[in-house]
Scaffold this motif. Structure first.
Motif, PDB file in Angstrom:
ATOM      1  N   VAL A 207      69.450 -27.671 -80.394  1.00  0.00           N
ATOM      2  CA  VAL A 207      68.789 -28.882 -79.904  1.00  0.00           C
ATOM      3  C   VAL A 207      67.831 -29.323 -80.995  1.00  0.00           C
ATOM      4  N   ILE A 208      67.848 -30.604 -81.360  1.00  0.00           N
ATOM      5  CA  ILE A 208      66.928 -31.117 -82.375  1.00  0.00           C
ATOM      6  C   ILE A 208      66.084 -32.214 -81.759  1.00  0.00           C
ATOM      7  N   LEU A 209      64.777 -32.187 -82.052  1.00  0.00           N
ATOM      8  CA  LEU A 209      63.887 -33.203 -81.482  1.00  0.00           C
ATOM      9  C   LEU A 209      62.680 -33.426 -82.371  1.00  0.00           C
ATOM     10  N   GLU A 210      62.027 -34.574 -82.158  1.00  0.00           N
ATOM     11  CA  GLU A 210      60.699 -34.873 -82.675  1.00  0.00           C
ATOM     12  C   GLU A 210      59.741 -34.791 -81.497  1.00  0.00           C
ATOM     13  N   THR A 211      58.586 -34.204 -81.701  1.00  0.00           N
ATOM     14  CA  THR A 211      57.624 -34.150 -80.593  1.00  0.00           C
ATOM     15  C   THR A 211      57.034 -35.531 -80.317  1.00  0.00           C
ATOM     16  N   LEU A 226      58.028 -30.220 -73.618  1.00  0.00           N
ATOM     17  CA  LEU A 226      58.456 -29.474 -74.803  1.00  0.00           C
ATOM     18  C   LEU A 226      58.601 -27.994 -74.493  1.00  0.00           C
ATOM     19  N   LYS A 227      57.656 -27.470 -73.715  1.00  0.00           N
ATOM     20  CA  LYS A 227      57.717 -26.064 -73.339  1.00  0.00           C
ATOM     21  C   LYS A 227      58.967 -25.770 -72.517  1.00  0.00           C
ATOM     22  N   ARG A 228      59.320 -26.666 -71.623  1.00  0.00           N
ATOM     23  CA  ARG A 228      60.510 -26.464 -70.794  1.00  0.00           C
ATOM     24  C   ARG A 228      61.790 -26.570 -71.620  1.00  0.00           C
ATOM     25  N   ILE A 229      61.789 -27.470 -72.607  1.00  0.00           N
ATOM     26  CA  ILE A 229      62.955 -27.563 -73.499  1.00  0.00           C
ATOM     27  C   ILE A 229      63.134 -26.240 -74.247  1.00  0.00           C
ATOM     28  N   GLU A 259      52.185 -27.447 -82.154  1.00  0.00           N
ATOM     29  CA  GLU A 259      51.195 -26.401 -81.864  1.00  0.00           C
ATOM     30  C   GLU A 259      50.555 -26.535 -80.482  1.00  0.00           C
ATOM     31  N   PRO A 260      50.100 -27.731 -80.071  1.00  0.00           N
ATOM     32  CA  PRO A 260      49.439 -27.825 -78.760  1.00  0.00           C
ATOM     33  C   PRO A 260      50.360 -27.487 -77.592  1.00  0.00           C
ATOM     34  N   ALA A 261      51.669 -27.594 -77.796  1.00  0.00           N
ATOM     35  CA  ALA A 261      52.619 -27.285 -76.723  1.00  0.00           C
ATOM     36  C   ALA A 261      52.847 -25.786 -76.582  1.00  0.00           C
ATOM     37  N   GLY A 262      52.390 -25.005 -77.561  1.00  0.00           N
ATOM     38  CA  GLY A 262      52.542 -23.558 -77.491  1.00  0.00           C
ATOM     39  C   GLY A 262      53.964 -23.076 -77.683  1.00  0.00           C
TER      40      GLY A 262
END
Length: 430
Positions: A207-211, A226-229, A259-262
């Motif tokens: 899976v590729i993404l930009e935050t 993002l964490k769930r992805i 970083e903030p998404a952990g």
């Protein structure tokens, strides 16, 4: 210079390809730049809220990086080295590991790709397919990852995809966070098509993404999304690639935008402001167990750009402690407050604030308004660009090092530009 072409754009129109783009939005010849400002050959000064589309996060001709570069050049040090070992590369690797990776508990191998963002993405896609033995890649609506064939295959923009001239295969696009206005759980949708044997989706390699989707409209994914992805990727043994080429290197407030998404992606792509000085440089980071390349299996003549290594190492001094991050966040809060006030004060925009950090903008519901605001701002001495599938967002990308007073001066120009465009629109409709 020939009198025929002096103080003119004629030579570009005559000799340069029609593919040129930015010079159409900013029709002047620039001659000098420093910090947050540019000057053209007529001596007119411009504030830069474009920052090389995110390639100049530390401003133009950053003095400390310039000094380090000049010293290096005057000592006849290595400029080009393919992927041979050099002192400049060693210095960058050591500092990157000590200042960036170790404090964030990230254990990545560093791959020097060809010096462009799209090459970093190409290497990430190739590596994911090589390691997993699978071919499919999942990308997201409105994502942008580059202009070469592999990168285009995971890019959403129809116009850019059409430029490939061949079918773009082995990818599937799924809805990004908040793609639908109604309450639609896009992570559950992703899980469903992965789980359902009737979905027609073969298990993907990655899976590729930009935050935060830069070219796609400054769409910022929520941290819990993002964490769930990441959790879905772990559950189904799929590699997670974060394209941090535009949103990274401090643009959203932290060195890595995730970083903030952990989360801890398997693969990370970096370029743009990595060199700190606008010099071409790109790297792909990946977990050590993924380093299954054969020597030379992905290479490039200019992956050994030692001039970029010198300025990149110098730029990392900004990250020795958390003071730079705090300064970015302070400025980001000022930008957020300003944009929220604009949305309120100018209902004609039909606007919504987008993004985070110093990667924000306003999505305009009124047709063509964002582009007109940018055009008007340029006339008044401010450079900024549009974003989104129909250029519906005007975005603020000032250098991270910009002074607050310069930031506020830019705000004044933006507000004046909006006011002028709104008044003109009213005259047209009367």
């Amino acid at each position: 210079m020939s009198k025929k072409y002096k103080n003119s754009l004629a030579i570009f129109e005559q000799l340069e390809s029609e593919v040129r783009a930015y010079c159409r939005s900013f029709p002047t010849v620039f001659t000098k730049a420093k910090g947050s400002k540019l000057w053209d050959e007529e001596g007119k000064e411009y504030l830069d809220f474009l920052s090389g589309a995110g390639a100049l996060n530390y401003g133009h001709n950053n003095q400390k990086m310039q000094d380090a570069l000049v010293r290096y050049i005057l000592q006849d040090n290595i400029s080009h080295s393919l992927d041979m070992a050099t002192e400049a590369k060693r210095n960058f690797l050591e500092k990157f590991n000590e200042v960036i990776l170790k404090p964030r508990n990230l254990q990545y191998k560093v791959m020097f790709t060809g010096p462009t963002g799209t090459n970093a993405v190409e290497s990430a896609l190739k590596l994911a397919r090589k390691v997993t033995g699978r071919t499919n890649i999942i990308s997201f609506t409105n994502g942008f990852h580059g202009m070469t064939l592999g990168s285009l295959s995971v890019t959403g923009n129809a116009m850019k995809r059409k430029g490939a001239g061949v079918p773009l295969q082995n990818t599937i696009s799924v809805p990004f966070d908040n793609y639908f206005e109604e309450d639609f759980d896009t992570v559950e949708y992703l899980k469903q098509i992965l789980e359902d044997s009737g979905s027609g989706l073969d298990k993907p390699a990655a899976v590729i993404l930009e935050t935060v989707q830069g070219e796609g409209g400054i769409n910022a994914a929520r941290f819990h999304w993002l964490k769930r992805i990441e959790e879905v990727c772990r559950e189904y043994n799929i590699l997670l690639i974060v394209d941090d080429i535009q949103a990274g290197i401090g643009r959203t407030g932290t060195f890595f935008s995730f970083e903030p998404a952990g989360i801890k992606p398997d693969i990370v792509c970096l370029s743009k402001s990595l060199s700190g000085y606008g010099l071409p440089m790109a790297i792909t980071l990946f977990k050590p167990e993924l380093d299954q390349w054969k020597p030379g299996e992905h290479n490039g003549t200019f992956r050994g750009n030692n001039l970029a290594f010198v300025t990149a190492a110098e730029s990392l001094n900004y990250w020795d402690d958390d003071s730079f991050e705090k300064d970015i966040q302070k400025k980001a809060n000022v930008v957020t407050d300003f944009l929220q006030r604009l949305v309120k004060d100018f209902p004609e925009l039909k606007g919504n604030r987008q993004g985070r950090g110093l990667m924000q903008g306003i999505k305009c519901g009124a047709k063509d308004l964002a582009a007109k605001v940018c055009q008007e701002a340029f006339k008044r001495g401010l450079i900024m660009e549009t974003s989104g599938p129909i250029d519906e967002v005007f975005k603020l990308f000032p250098p991270l090092t910009i002074e607050i007073e310069e930031l506020k001066k830019g705000f004044e120009i933006i507000e004046q530009s909006i006011d002028a465009v709104v008044k003109q629109q009213k005259l047209i409709t009367v």
